[in-house]
Each structure stands twice: as structure tokens, then as C-alpha cells.
Design a protein around this motif. Structure first.
Motif, PDB file in Angstrom:
ATOM      1  N   PHE A 227     -30.060 -63.858 -41.449  1.00 40.53           N
ATOM      2  CA  PHE A 227     -30.067 -63.258 -42.578  1.00 40.53           C
ATOM      3  C   PHE A 227     -30.251 -61.727 -42.236  1.00 40.53           C
TER       4      PHE A 227
ATOM      5  N   GLY B   9     -25.097 -63.408 -48.164  1.00 34.89           N
ATOM      6  CA  GLY B   9     -25.319 -64.876 -49.091  1.00 34.89           C
ATOM      7  C   GLY B   9     -24.151 -65.002 -49.930  1.00 34.89           C
TER       8      GLY B   9
ATOM      9  N   THR C 104     -30.490 -62.123 -49.477  1.00 33.13           N
ATOM     10  CA  THR C 104     -29.378 -62.859 -49.157  1.00 33.13           C
ATOM     11  C   THR C 104     -29.800 -64.290 -49.397  1.00 33.13           C
ATOM     12  N   HIS C 105     -30.854 -64.793 -49.385  1.00 30.00           N
ATOM     13  CA  HIS C 105     -31.162 -66.217 -49.755  1.00 30.00           C
ATOM     14  C   HIS C 105     -30.866 -66.408 -51.403  1.00 30.00           C
TER      15      HIS C 105
ATOM     16  N   LEU D 177     -27.124 -66.507 -51.886  1.00 28.48           N
ATOM     17  CA  LEU D 177     -26.886 -67.658 -51.223  1.00 28.48           C
ATOM     18  C   LEU D 177     -27.024 -68.922 -52.525  1.00 28.48           C
TER      19      LEU D 177
END
Length: 361
Positions: free
Chosen positions: A59, A68, A140-141, A144
Motif C-alpha cells: 500500500f 485500493g 487504501t484498505h 479496497l
């Protein structure tokens, strides 16, 4: 944090994420202490802390500001292995989500899920179980997770997944990036929300799924029960083997601090030397073997760095001279350190060319 296990059968998906970040997968997995022999095996497990190393690196080093979102939107229920197939074979989305909640530790042991009903809509909320895992705290997570929920929902329902709202824990991105969010989600967006969530029509829960296959689903449930049982047993063994994990941590902490002795490590763990050696024997291990493992892993990581000082590495590993280090490395790896470095750098360059080629296709 009590260490949670992650099935190694999911590691190929992490390799794909690393490749999309244009990273050297082999070096990254070595950095995380993940053995290549584990990858893709249903009978092997890694710790979520190791997954944190892989995903945090992927990331942070990606050049794609919407990484993500792009990875999540490309997902399909087939990417979720047995859980995705269980959900697809379910009679309804409600049944599929119940199976996701039941077996989620086979896929995302570091996340929790909840359904919150409101009026004629329902919110699927996702939250991290362990706040000290760095990758779960990133934008980013968040992207995602939310994009994956929508992509999986659409793939399960044949595209008929009525999303009303997508919520993210992070602040709103800049306007040009926001346009990509809108293009994919096609619904109102909420930022700085308490948790990542997707709000959709409650009627979607009970609508029949096109892939419903009761007999197949039941067979998959039996298989998932076996996998979950094996995971539970492995977790119990890992807790029993916590001493060896602590020893490895102490050995890493003492890198570069002189000779590594069993007496020094035992003292740092508030044990006598005899107790530590007995606890390790119960796990079928010896202190000298653990010390060699840590030395080997650290040497492999350092040797692939752009600037590697052999003399300094020798000292950090606690060897008296370079000749002793070379002899030990040949025993561990089957080749000299310089040869290993050349091979790895050549492989890294090849992987980078392949990743660039894949991105350009």
C-alpha cells in the motif's frame, strides 16, 4: 495482540496485490518471514502480523493513488475462494452473508462484519479487529474493502445490487480522484464515517441468487467446516508455541548488539536458561536453530538491498569475521552471499519488467 492465523491458501491473492504494486514478491515475502513452500497450501498458516508487513509495504509503495479502489473494483466472488463459492451457491444474499460471517476467518481473520437494519435498507459494516495492524488503518484498505463489497455484490447478483450509499473511514479524496469513486459506486458517498460500510436495499437480502445450488453449497459447507477446524487447531498450537515466537522477536531485537546467547534471551523473557530450553524442546526446537533462522532471514533481506555492507552485515549477525558468515550462508542457502544477491537482483529486475508489461496490456 494475540496472534491470529491467516491461511496460506490466500497468499496467491497477496502476491497479485504485490505485483500490482510493482514490488519484488520474493523479497517482500522473505521480509515478512513467509516461506515460498507455504504459498497456496490449505494446511499452512502465517500470522496476521506477517500479512501486515506485506500489505503495508504494498500500500505504501504503490504509485497508484487509487490502488485500493482499483484492486477492489476488479474483484469477483470467484476471487474469494471457498467463501466466494459458498456465497454464490446460496439461495439468497442473506444466506450468503451468514456464511461469510461464519467462515470469515478463512479469508479475513483481522476484520469483523455486522448488518445494521434501518427502515427499508440495510448496512453491511466492516471494522478492523486489531487496530495495531497498520494496513487496516489506511485509506487504501478502506477503498479496497468498500469497493470489494460492491464488486462482490454485483457479481453475486448478476449486476443487480442496489447500492444506496458507500461510507469510508478516511477523508474525501481530491476532486479528480473523487470522480473515479463516483463512476464505480454510482451512489452517494460518505467520508470520515465511523466504519467502512455499504448501504443497500433490504429487499436485496431475500432476492434469489442466480447461482443458487443447495447440494453444492452443503458440500462446500462441510469442506469449510473442516478448514475452520484445522485453523482452530493450528491457532491452539500456535498459542502453545508462543515461546519460540518470543525468542525470535528477542533475537531480531538484538541484531547488531553483539553475541546472541541463550542466557541473554532467557533473562529478557524472565526465565531461567533451563526453563527456556525445556519449553523450546517441547516445541521440538533448539535455541541454536532459531538463532540460525533469524540470521538466515535477516541476511537474505539485507543482501537484496541496493547498498549492502558485508562487513556490517557480518557484525550485525554476530559472526566474528566474514569467512564465518560466508560458511554459514552456504550452509543455509547452498550458495555464497554474493551469488545469492546477484540472482535475487536479476529476478527482481525481471519481475519489474513483467509487472510493467502487465500494467501496459
Amino acid at each position: 495482540m494475540a496472534s491470529k492465523l491467516f491461511p496460506a491458501s490466500n497468499l496467491p491473492a497477496l502476491m497479485e496485490i504485490a505485483l500490482r504494486s510493482r514490488l519484488d514478491v520474493q523479497a517482500l515475502f522473505q521480509k515478512a518471514g513467509i516461506d515460498a513452500d507455504m504459498v497456496g497450501r490449505a494446511d499452512c498458516y502465517v500470522r496476521v502480523e506477517q500479512i501486515d508487513t506485506v500489505l503495508s509495504t504494498a500500500f505504501s509503495e504503490t504509485r497508484d493513488p487509487l490502488f485500493g479502489l482499483h484492486v477492489g473494483r476488479d474483484n469477483h466472488y470467484g476471487n474469494l475462494d471457498i467463501i466466494g463459492n459458498l456465497m454464490a451457491a446460496s439461495a439468497s444474499l442473506d444466506q450468503g452473508l451468514a456464511l461469510l460471517f461464519r467462515y470469515k476467518d478463512l479469508l479475513v481473520p483481522y476484520l469483523g462484519f455486522a448488518l445494521r437494519h434501518q427502515s427499508d435498507a440495510v448496512a453491511l459494516e466492516v471494522f478492523p479487529h486489531y487496530p495495531d495492524l497498520a494496513f487496516t488503518q489506511t485509506r487504501t484498505h478502506n477503498e479496497l474493502v468498500v469497493a470489494t463489497i460492491v464488486a462482490i455484490g454485483r457479481s453475486l447478483t448478476g449486476g443487480h445490487f442496489p447500492v444506496r450509499e458507500a461510507a469510508f473511514r478516511h477523508p474525501a479524496p481530491p476532486p479528480p480522484q473523487l470522480n473515479e469513486y463516483r463512476a464505480f459506486f454510482q451512489c452517494p458517498l460518505v467520508f470520515e464515517a465511523p466504519c467502512n460500510a455499504v448501504l443497500f436495499d433490504e429487499a436485496a437480502l431475500t432476492s434469489p441468487l442466480p447461482g443458487a445450488y443447495p447440494d453444492y453449497r452443503r458440500r462446500l459447507e462441510r469442506a469449510a467446516d473442516r478448514l475452520l477446524g484445522a485453523l482452530t487447531r493450528a491457532a491452539a498450537l500456535t498459542r502453545a508455541a508462543a515461546v519460540s515466537l518470543q525468542v525470535r522477536e528477542r533475537l531480531y531485537e538484538t541484531l547488531g548488539q553483539g553475541a546472541w546467547s541463550v542466557e541473554k534471551v532467557a533473562s529478557s523473557l524472565n526465565m531461567t536458561t533451563r526453563t527456556l530450553q525445556r519449553r523450546l524442546r517441547q516445541e521440538g526446537l533448539r535455541f541454536a536453530d532459531l538463532r540460525d533462522q533469524v540470521r538466515h532471514e535477516h541476511a537474505c533481506r539485507k543482501l537484496v538491498e541496493p547498498c549492502c555492507d558485508m562487513q556490517q552485515l557480518t557484525q550485525d549477525l554476530g559472526f566474528s569475521d566474514i569467512a564465518n558468515f560466508y560458511h554459514a550462508f552456504r550452509r543455509w542457502q547452498g550458495c555464497a552471499p554474493g551469488e545469492y544477491r546477484r540472482r535475487q537482483l536479476t529476478e527482481r529486475a525481471r519481475n519489474e519488467r513483467m509487472a510493467i508489461h502487465q500494467m501496459e496490456r
